[in-house]
Design a protein around this motif. Structure first.
Motif, PDB file in Angstrom:
ATOM      1  N   LEU A 349       0.838  -1.183   0.000  1.00 36.08           N
ATOM      2  CA  LEU A 349       0.000   0.000   0.000  1.00 36.08           C
ATOM      3  C   LEU A 349       0.885   1.249   0.000  1.00 36.08           C
ATOM      4  N   PRO A 350       0.417   2.349  -0.571  1.00 35.58           N
ATOM      5  CA  PRO A 350       1.206   3.581  -0.466  1.00 35.58           C
ATOM      6  C   PRO A 350       1.465   3.954   0.997  1.00 35.58           C
ATOM      7  N   GLN A 351       0.480   3.721   1.847  1.00 36.40           N
ATOM      8  CA  GLN A 351       0.602   4.051   3.266  1.00 36.40           C
ATOM      9  C   GLN A 351       0.084   2.896   4.106  1.00 36.40           C
ATOM     10  N   ALA A 352       0.852   2.482   5.118  1.00 32.94           N
ATOM     11  CA  ALA A 352       0.438   1.382   5.981  1.00 32.94           C
ATOM     12  C   ALA A 352      -0.862   1.729   6.698  1.00 32.94           C
ATOM     13  N   ARG A 353      -1.729   0.727   6.836  1.00 36.10           N
ATOM     14  CA  ARG A 353      -2.983   0.902   7.574  1.00 36.10           C
ATOM     15  C   ARG A 353      -2.758   0.372   8.993  1.00 36.10           C
ATOM     16  N   LYS A 354      -2.576   1.287   9.915  1.00 37.54           N
ATOM     17  CA  LYS A 354      -2.196   0.908  11.278  1.00 37.54           C
ATOM     18  C   LYS A 354      -3.405   0.870  12.206  1.00 37.54           C
ATOM     19  N   ASN A 355      -3.244   0.095  13.294  1.00 38.05           N
ATOM     20  CA  ASN A 355      -4.263  -0.009  14.344  1.00 38.05           C
ATOM     21  C   ASN A 355      -5.604  -0.506  13.815  1.00 38.05           C
ATOM     22  N   ASP A 429       5.846   3.831   7.812  1.00 39.09           N
ATOM     23  CA  ASP A 429       4.540   4.463   7.631  1.00 39.09           C
ATOM     24  C   ASP A 429       4.124   4.447   6.166  1.00 39.09           C
ATOM     25  N   ARG A 430       5.100   4.558   5.271  1.00 41.99           N
ATOM     26  CA  ARG A 430       4.795   4.630   3.847  1.00 41.99           C
ATOM     27  C   ARG A 430       5.655   3.647   3.073  1.00 41.99           C
ATOM     28  N   PHE A 431       5.114   3.211   1.932  1.00 47.14           N
ATOM     29  CA  PHE A 431       5.848   2.305   1.056  1.00 47.14           C
ATOM     30  C   PHE A 431       5.997   2.981  -0.315  1.00 47.14           C
ATOM     31  N   ARG A 432       5.552   2.361  -1.381  1.00 45.85           N
ATOM     32  CA  ARG A 432       5.712   2.969  -2.702  1.00 45.85           C
ATOM     33  C   ARG A 432       4.473   3.751  -3.094  1.00 45.85           C
ATOM     34  N   GLU A 433       4.699   4.855  -3.812  1.00 50.49           N
ATOM     35  CA  GLU A 433       3.580   5.596  -4.373  1.00 50.49           C
ATOM     36  C   GLU A 433       2.980   4.814  -5.538  1.00 50.49           C
ATOM     37  N   LEU A 434       1.739   5.092  -5.846  1.00 56.48           N
ATOM     38  CA  LEU A 434       1.083   4.455  -6.981  1.00 56.48           C
ATOM     39  C   LEU A 434       1.584   5.047  -8.298  1.00 56.48           C
ATOM     40  N   PRO A 435       1.596   4.248  -9.361  1.00 63.41           N
ATOM     41  CA  PRO A 435       1.855   4.841 -10.677  1.00 63.41           C
ATOM     42  C   PRO A 435       0.729   5.798 -11.019  1.00 63.41           C
ATOM     43  N   PRO A 436       0.977   6.802 -11.851  1.00 61.59           N
ATOM     44  CA  PRO A 436      -0.047   7.813 -12.121  1.00 61.59           C
ATOM     45  C   PRO A 436      -1.212   7.266 -12.939  1.00 61.59           C
ATOM     46  N   ARG A 514     -13.394   5.018  -9.682  1.00 66.40           N
ATOM     47  CA  ARG A 514     -14.766   5.416  -9.345  1.00 66.40           C
ATOM     48  C   ARG A 514     -15.573   4.189  -8.933  1.00 66.40           C
ATOM     49  N   ASN A 515     -16.443   4.375  -7.941  1.00 63.43           N
ATOM     50  CA  ASN A 515     -17.366   3.332  -7.514  1.00 63.43           C
ATOM     51  C   ASN A 515     -18.768   3.920  -7.486  1.00 63.43           C
ATOM     52  N   ASN A 516     -19.641   3.339  -8.319  1.00 65.63           N
ATOM     53  CA  ASN A 516     -21.009   3.858  -8.460  1.00 65.63           C
ATOM     54  C   ASN A 516     -21.015   5.349  -8.789  1.00 65.63           C
ATOM     55  N   GLY A 517     -20.073   5.739  -9.622  1.00 61.47           N
ATOM     56  CA  GLY A 517     -19.996   7.117 -10.092  1.00 61.47           C
ATOM     57  C   GLY A 517     -19.219   8.058  -9.196  1.00 61.47           C
ATOM     58  N   ALA A 518     -18.980   7.675  -7.949  1.00 65.63           N
ATOM     59  CA  ALA A 518     -18.270   8.554  -7.008  1.00 65.63           C
ATOM     60  C   ALA A 518     -16.768   8.351  -7.146  1.00 65.63           C
ATOM     61  N   LEU A 519     -16.035   9.453  -7.201  1.00 64.08           N
ATOM     62  CA  LEU A 519     -14.584   9.386  -7.319  1.00 64.08           C
ATOM     63  C   LEU A 519     -13.984   8.792  -6.048  1.00 64.08           C
ATOM     64  N   ILE A 520     -13.119   7.803  -6.198  1.00 58.38           N
ATOM     65  CA  ILE A 520     -12.430   7.207  -5.061  1.00 58.38           C
ATOM     66  C   ILE A 520     -11.244   8.091  -4.706  1.00 58.38           C
ATOM     67  N   PRO A 521     -11.177   8.609  -3.475  1.00 53.96           N
ATOM     68  CA  PRO A 521     -10.061   9.497  -3.107  1.00 53.96           C
ATOM     69  C   PRO A 521      -8.718   8.808  -3.327  1.00 53.96           C
ATOM     70  N   GLU A 522      -7.733   9.594  -3.710  1.00 55.30           N
ATOM     71  CA  GLU A 522      -6.421   9.027  -4.008  1.00 55.30           C
ATOM     72  C   GLU A 522      -5.847   8.267  -2.814  1.00 55.30           C
ATOM     73  N   GLY A 523      -6.103   8.710  -1.611  1.00 53.38           N
ATOM     74  CA  GLY A 523      -5.576   8.034  -0.432  1.00 53.38           C
ATOM     75  C   GLY A 523      -6.184   6.678  -0.178  1.00 53.38           C
ATOM     76  N   GLN A 524      -7.295   6.341  -0.860  1.00 54.20           N
ATOM     77  CA  GLN A 524      -7.942   5.045  -0.697  1.00 54.20           C
ATOM     78  C   GLN A 524      -7.701   4.115  -1.880  1.00 54.20           C
ATOM     79  N   ARG A 525      -6.919   4.571  -2.845  1.00 56.74           N
ATOM     80  CA  ARG A 525      -6.672   3.752  -4.028  1.00 56.74           C
ATOM     81  C   ARG A 525      -5.487   2.807  -3.805  1.00 56.74           C
ATOM     82  N   TYR A 526      -5.519   1.703  -4.538  1.00 55.35           N
ATOM     83  CA  TYR A 526      -4.394   0.764  -4.527  1.00 55.35           C
ATOM     84  C   TYR A 526      -4.459  -0.075  -5.800  1.00 55.35           C
TER      85      TYR A 526
END
Length: 586
Positions: A349-355, A429-436, A514-526
């Motif tokens: 993931l671009p950022q580890a999901r902690k706790n 806390d962070r790993f690799r960024e996503l390709p554009p 996008r999910n059901n037309g709503a843009l998926i925020p970049e921080g939630q993409r993988y």
């Protein structure tokens, strides 16, 4: 004296055995008229549909009696006689530095000491899902898969095999899709460049592809068309760990310094069902909606224990199917204990999901998590599953709850050592960024509809039929053509009705935007090769790179070189026609 329910279950199991012995597919049974509601198959007044839907309860087993096995790393060998010229980007480019032999064979395995041994199929004689391959980027490999199964096999499973390295960026001749399977006595050589996607881009040649496209946790499994579920249920599943020499090194004190070695442990989930009369494993190949076993296994054992040191561990979770999803908890003292998720679909993931308190794992998904046992020295911690599935296997029973501390829902008992243990591993806390996501490169939007019509699974209204799909005329004139070195938006649409589909796309990963037309925020993409469909509409950004190799393409059968598939990874849906073929063209 059996009651009515027990008698119905016994007759259902007898009927399953008869059908499994024929090795008929659902399509063949339909042609014979055996799936009609009034059909009978040698059973006293028993409807075939009712028989196949009868409830079967496995014999009781005692928890925490046996240690959990850990898959063995396959040893390198020397493969005589393979031809580098038979593989794209091999001869003169990425010739193998390491070679492996995977012998597919039958053996006897005890899923629990309270049960008799059942016959399994495996890659080597290491037990259920007991063989693992470790590889590193930059070190190409050749794997020979040899079929030592009995051509006269009776029972569930088809002794013809096609081995798919799930989610690797692979040439079609080594992809292990539903073509060119190997019969008993034969073998197939499969080449893996050990390059990331984008390796033909001059910017990334020194790094063997775009570092942002790195993979880490994969698995290999059988992909024989119409029998994927039964062959994988037999045991044809194995882990594949892919390391990066710079960051995810698999070595203590190097790169990201994650837990490694004996502290990097695969956990392969697979539910099983056993005949209450004799304790032998049973399966329902014709459960079109899905198959759920009532015994949950980890690394081939029912409720094993695992002794751990009071320190951090990296667990690689794999849901090997065929149909069940899991919601994972670490439990101690009646409470969820936090952990960190570092990968999704086998990618950092671009950022580890902690706790985190829980994480869901659908069929074919891989999630790497890190759990710290140092706070529990001398105690026991339980890995539990709390997700409730619908009885027919169609997916999650939404709104239903269950107790993760109930023994039936506990998967592994971790027994934590009492001593102080040095632990120098870390979790960034962070790993690799996503390709554009470059929308300017998108050549088209392509719609894929996952449907159920007249009781049959379909994609875009079509039933995947191997007889049609393998026909030379269809191969030479592919229906779906994707242009190499372009990007597309693949719009995945599923109908409602409670059906859930983990949709797997071979060859290239995508990023859902996008999910059901709503843009998926970049921080939630993988990046993912498995996309969760549950009555929703998902837009996925896809790129198609590196294959087919132009030299290989110009000297081979054009239509066959770039062929790949997409399918539901609820393996019963896949076996019963929820698959589509697409082809990359220059």
């Amino acid at each position: 004296m059996m009651n009515r329910e027990e008698r119905l279950a016994a007759e259902a199991l007898d009927l399953r055995d008869q059908l499994n012995a024929t090795r008929f597919t659902k399509r063949e049974l339909s042609k014979l008229g055996l799936l009609a509601g009034s059909a009978y198959f040698g059973v006293r007044g028993l409807s075939l549909r009712k028989a196949l839907a009868a409830t079967v309860t496995s014999p009781k087993t005692t928890p925490w009696k046996e240690p959990m096995p850990v898959p063995r790393v396959a040893e390198k060998t020397s493969l005589p006689g393979y031809e580098t010229g038979n593989h794209q980007w091999c001869k003169g480019y990425f010739e193998p530095k390491k070679e492996y032999l995977l012998e597919v064979q039958a053996s006897e395995h005890k899923f629990h000491s309270d049960l008799p041994a059942s016959t399994i199929w495996s890659y080597g004689n290491n037990g259920f899902a007991g063989t693992m391959i470790d590889a590193e980027y930059g070190d190409p490999i050749m794997i020979r898969v040899k079929n030592n199964l009995d051509a006269g096999h009776k029972g569930f499973g088809q002794p013809e095999i096609s081995t798919h390295l799930h989610n690797f960026h692979t040439a079609v001749e080594s992809d292990g899709g539903p073509w060119n399977w190997t019969r008993p006595g034969g073998h197939r050589d499969q080449h893996y460049t050990l390059c990331r996607a984008g390796f033909t881009d001059p910017r990334y040649q020194e790094t063997f592809g775009d570092p942002r496209e790195s993979l880490t946790t994969l698995f290999f499994h059988d992909h024989r068309p119409e029998f994927t579920s039964s062959n994988c249920y037999r045991g044809l599943v194995g882990m594949f760990r892919l390391f990066d020499k710079e960051e995810d090194t698999g070595r203590e004190g190097k790169g990201w310094n994650l837990p490694c070695g004996e502290y990097d442990v695969p956990l392969v989930f697979a539910d099983q069902q056993f005949d209450p009369r004799n304790g032998l494993r049973t399966f329902n190949q014709l459960a079109v909606d899905g198959f759920l076993g009532d015994k949950l296994t980890v690394n081939g054992k029912i409720q094993p224990f695992f002794e751990v040191k009071p320190r951090k561990y990296r667990f690689r979770l794999l849901n090997a199917g065929p149909s069940r999803f899991y919601r994972i908890h670490f439990r101690n003292g009646g409470k969820n204990q936090p952990f960190t998720q570092i990968t999704a679909s086998g990618n950092f993931l671009p950022q580890a999901r902690k706790n985190l308190a829980t994480t869901d794992v659908w069929v074919a998904e891989r999630s790497d998590i890190v759990f710290d046992f140092s706070r529990f020295a001398g105690q026991k911690v339980y890995l539990s599953n709390s997700l409730v599935m619908r009885d027919d296997g169609r997916g999650t029973d939404i709104g239903a709850t269950t107790n993760p501390d109930a023994v039936a829902n506990q998967l592994v008992e971790f027994r934590v050592g009492t001593w102080a243990e040095r632990d120098d591993s870390t979790v960034p806390d962070r790993f690799r960024e996503l390709p554009p996501v470059d929308m300017g490169a998108v050549a088209r939007t392509r719609v894929w509809k996952f449907e159920r019509l007249n009781g049959t699974w379909r994609i875009n209204g079509q039933i995947w039929d191997p007889e049609i799909d393998h026909d030379p005329a269809y191969v030479d004139n592919p229906l779906v053509q994707v242009r190499k070195d372009t990007a597309e938006i693949w719009q995945l649409e599923s109908s409602s009705g409670g059906w859930e589909h983990p949709v797997h796309i071979h060859f290239e990963e995508g990023i859902a935007i996008r999910n059901n037309g709503a843009l998926i925020p970049e921080g939630q993409r993988y990046r993912s090769d498995v996309h969760r469909m549950s009555g929703n509409k998902l837009q996925v950004y896809m790129k198609f790179r590196d294959f087919p190799d132009p030299v290989f393409y110009n000297n081979g059968p054009k239509g066959d070189i770039g062929r790949y598939v997409m399918h539901c990874h609820n393996m019963l849906h896949e076996d019963h026609s929820m698959m589509a073929t697409w082809t990359i063209v220059p």
